[in-house]
Design a protein around this motif. Sequence first.
Motif, PDB file in Angstrom:
ATOM      1  N   GLN A  48     -16.066 -19.994  65.707  1.00 62.21           N
ATOM      2  CA  GLN A  48     -17.297 -19.354  65.246  1.00 62.21           C
ATOM      3  C   GLN A  48     -17.040 -18.471  64.034  1.00 62.21           C
ATOM      4  N   ILE A  49     -15.939 -17.737  64.046  1.00 62.48           N
ATOM      5  CA  ILE A  49     -15.598 -16.865  62.916  1.00 62.48           C
ATOM      6  C   ILE A  49     -15.324 -17.708  61.677  1.00 62.48           C
ATOM      7  N   GLU A  50     -14.613 -18.806  61.853  1.00 58.58           N
ATOM      8  CA  GLU A  50     -14.310 -19.697  60.729  1.00 58.58           C
ATOM      9  C   GLU A  50     -15.592 -20.313  60.159  1.00 58.58           C
ATOM     10  N   ALA A  51     -16.497 -20.752  61.032  1.00 56.31           N
ATOM     11  CA  ALA A  51     -17.754 -21.350  60.573  1.00 56.31           C
ATOM     12  C   ALA A  51     -18.615 -20.316  59.850  1.00 56.31           C
ATOM     13  N   THR A  52     -18.650 -19.099  60.365  1.00 58.71           N
ATOM     14  CA  THR A  52     -19.423 -18.036  59.722  1.00 58.71           C
ATOM     15  C   THR A  52     -18.850 -17.709  58.351  1.00 58.71           C
ATOM     16  N   ALA A  53     -17.540 -17.648  58.243  1.00 60.70           N
ATOM     17  CA  ALA A  53     -16.913 -17.369  56.951  1.00 60.70           C
ATOM     18  C   ALA A  53     -17.203 -18.489  55.958  1.00 60.70           C
ATOM     19  N   ARG A  54     -17.159 -19.719  56.411  1.00 59.01           N
ATOM     20  CA  ARG A  54     -17.450 -20.865  55.548  1.00 59.01           C
ATOM     21  C   ARG A  54     -18.907 -20.834  55.081  1.00 59.01           C
ATOM     22  N   ASP A  55     -19.826 -20.557  56.011  1.00 56.03           N
ATOM     23  CA  ASP A  55     -21.245 -20.493  55.662  1.00 56.03           C
ATOM     24  C   ASP A  55     -21.537 -19.327  54.724  1.00 56.03           C
ATOM     25  N   THR A  56     -20.888 -18.194  54.964  1.00 52.36           N
ATOM     26  CA  THR A  56     -21.074 -17.029  54.109  1.00 52.36           C
ATOM     27  C   THR A  56     -20.601 -17.323  52.686  1.00 52.36           C
ATOM     28  N   ALA A  57     -19.496 -18.024  52.560  1.00 46.50           N
ATOM     29  CA  ALA A  57     -19.005 -18.391  51.227  1.00 46.50           C
ATOM     30  C   ALA A  57     -19.956 -19.364  50.542  1.00 46.50           C
ATOM     31  N   THR A  58     -20.581 -20.236  51.309  1.00 47.21           N
ATOM     32  CA  THR A  58     -21.513 -21.210  50.749  1.00 47.21           C
ATOM     33  C   THR A  58     -22.752 -20.535  50.173  1.00 47.21           C
ATOM     34  N   VAL A  59     -23.226 -19.466  50.815  1.00 45.22           N
ATOM     35  CA  VAL A  59     -24.449 -18.796  50.343  1.00 45.22           C
ATOM     36  C   VAL A  59     -24.151 -17.484  49.623  1.00 45.22           C
ATOM     37  N   SER A  70     -35.299  -5.247  65.543  1.00 50.31           N
ATOM     38  CA  SER A  70     -34.369  -4.360  66.235  1.00 50.31           C
ATOM     39  C   SER A  70     -32.950  -4.633  65.735  1.00 50.31           C
ATOM     40  N   GLU A  71     -32.060  -3.741  66.057  1.00 48.50           N
ATOM     41  CA  GLU A  71     -30.670  -3.874  65.601  1.00 48.50           C
ATOM     42  C   GLU A  71     -30.042  -5.184  66.093  1.00 48.50           C
ATOM     43  N   ARG A  72     -30.275  -5.510  67.349  1.00 45.21           N
ATOM     44  CA  ARG A  72     -29.723  -6.740  67.912  1.00 45.21           C
ATOM     45  C   ARG A  72     -30.368  -7.976  67.305  1.00 45.21           C
ATOM     46  N   GLN A  73     -31.699  -7.917  67.091  1.00 43.86           N
ATOM     47  CA  GLN A  73     -32.388  -9.044  66.465  1.00 43.86           C
ATOM     48  C   GLN A  73     -31.851  -9.304  65.062  1.00 43.86           C
ATOM     49  N   VAL A  74     -31.690  -8.244  64.303  1.00 38.99           N
ATOM     50  CA  VAL A  74     -31.236  -8.374  62.920  1.00 38.99           C
ATOM     51  C   VAL A  74     -29.825  -8.957  62.880  1.00 38.99           C
ATOM     52  N   ALA A  75     -28.945  -8.491  63.737  1.00 33.81           N
ATOM     53  CA  ALA A  75     -27.567  -9.001  63.759  1.00 33.81           C
ATOM     54  C   ALA A  75     -27.546 -10.496  64.074  1.00 33.81           C
ATOM     55  N   TRP A  76     -28.325 -10.900  65.071  1.00 33.83           N
ATOM     56  CA  TRP A  76     -28.369 -12.309  65.464  1.00 33.83           C
ATOM     57  C   TRP A  76     -29.045 -13.141  64.376  1.00 33.83           C
ATOM     58  N   ALA A  77     -30.158 -12.652  63.860  1.00 38.85           N
ATOM     59  CA  ALA A  77     -30.914 -13.401  62.863  1.00 38.85           C
ATOM     60  C   ALA A  77     -30.133 -13.558  61.558  1.00 38.85           C
ATOM     61  N   GLU A  78     -29.301 -12.593  61.208  1.00 40.52           N
ATOM     62  CA  GLU A  78     -28.499 -12.723  59.986  1.00 40.52           C
ATOM     63  C   GLU A  78     -27.541 -13.899  60.086  1.00 40.52           C
ATOM     64  N   THR A  79     -26.915 -14.071  61.247  1.00 41.84           N
ATOM     65  CA  THR A  79     -26.006 -15.210  61.403  1.00 41.84           C
ATOM     66  C   THR A  79     -26.782 -16.527  61.375  1.00 41.84           C
ATOM     67  N   ILE A  80     -27.968 -16.533  61.976  1.00 44.78           N
ATOM     68  CA  ILE A  80     -28.797 -17.735  61.971  1.00 44.78           C
ATOM     69  C   ILE A  80     -29.224 -18.060  60.544  1.00 44.78           C
ATOM     70  N   ARG A  81     -29.696 -17.052  59.818  1.00 43.72           N
ATOM     71  CA  ARG A  81     -30.178 -17.269  58.447  1.00 43.72           C
ATOM     72  C   ARG A  81     -29.055 -17.798  57.549  1.00 43.72           C
ATOM     73  N   ILE A  82     -27.873 -17.213  57.652  1.00 46.14           N
ATOM     74  CA  ILE A  82     -26.752 -17.672  56.830  1.00 46.14           C
ATOM     75  C   ILE A  82     -26.413 -19.124  57.170  1.00 46.14           C
ATOM     76  N   ARG A  84     -28.393 -21.434  58.485  1.00 44.45           N
ATOM     77  CA  ARG A  84     -29.463 -22.329  58.047  1.00 44.45           C
ATOM     78  C   ARG A  84     -29.496 -22.486  56.533  1.00 44.45           C
ATOM     79  N   LEU A  85     -29.287 -21.402  55.792  1.00 44.94           N
ATOM     80  CA  LEU A  85     -29.267 -21.491  54.330  1.00 44.94           C
ATOM     81  C   LEU A  85     -28.080 -22.324  53.850  1.00 44.94           C
ATOM     82  N   ALA A  86     -26.948 -22.182  54.512  1.00 44.47           N
ATOM     83  CA  ALA A  86     -25.780 -22.993  54.166  1.00 44.47           C
ATOM     84  C   ALA A  86     -26.076 -24.469  54.419  1.00 44.47           C
ATOM     85  N   ALA A  87     -26.764 -24.757  55.517  1.00 42.41           N
ATOM     86  CA  ALA A  87     -27.128 -26.146  55.819  1.00 42.41           C
ATOM     87  C   ALA A  87     -28.092 -26.691  54.765  1.00 42.41           C
ATOM     88  N   LEU A  88     -29.012 -25.853  54.296  1.00 41.51           N
ATOM     89  CA  LEU A  88     -29.950 -26.296  53.264  1.00 41.51           C
ATOM     90  C   LEU A  88     -29.250 -26.573  51.935  1.00 41.51           C
TER      91      LEU A  88
END
Length: 146
Positions: A48-59, A70-82, A84-88
């Motif tokens: 998961q950490i490797e995939a997140t780093a790869r997606d973060t580099a892509t976007v 909320s704090e928890r929503q934002v943390a979760w949604a940021e990983t989802i957004r990154i 999804r944007l990397a997939a796009l």
Amino acid sequence: MEQQIIHACGHQQAHVLYGFDSQVARKARWLRTTKCRACFLADKKAEQIEATARDTATVAHLILPPLTGSERQVAWAETIRIKRLAALTVSPHTSIDADCNLCLRIYDAKWWIDHRDLANEDLLDQATRHLQIAAMPANGQQSAAA
């Protein structure tokens, strides 16, 4: 019946195995070929950490506006957004700049969480619909742009 199993990773773990003797023996043989729970979870976390780093580099070229929620929503949604944007950005069936800019206009963390499992085309349709609804005036009258 509890058995101590030495897993393929070399760690020993207790397992409670039920069933007929043949079923218990088959399950014990299978468990010996797998990793223990701790190693399995550590490997999943590393993936998961490797995939997140790869997606973060892509976007990395995109300016991601802060999300609201909320704090928890934002943390979760940021990983989802990154993700999804990397997939796009790597999808051959999208116009990258327009689609990413469309999605970057959605600031609601709950929206990203609610739409996390949609296909890229459906995500873009929902984003367009969400932004059209958000642009409607509250009193139901025509907007000046219409």
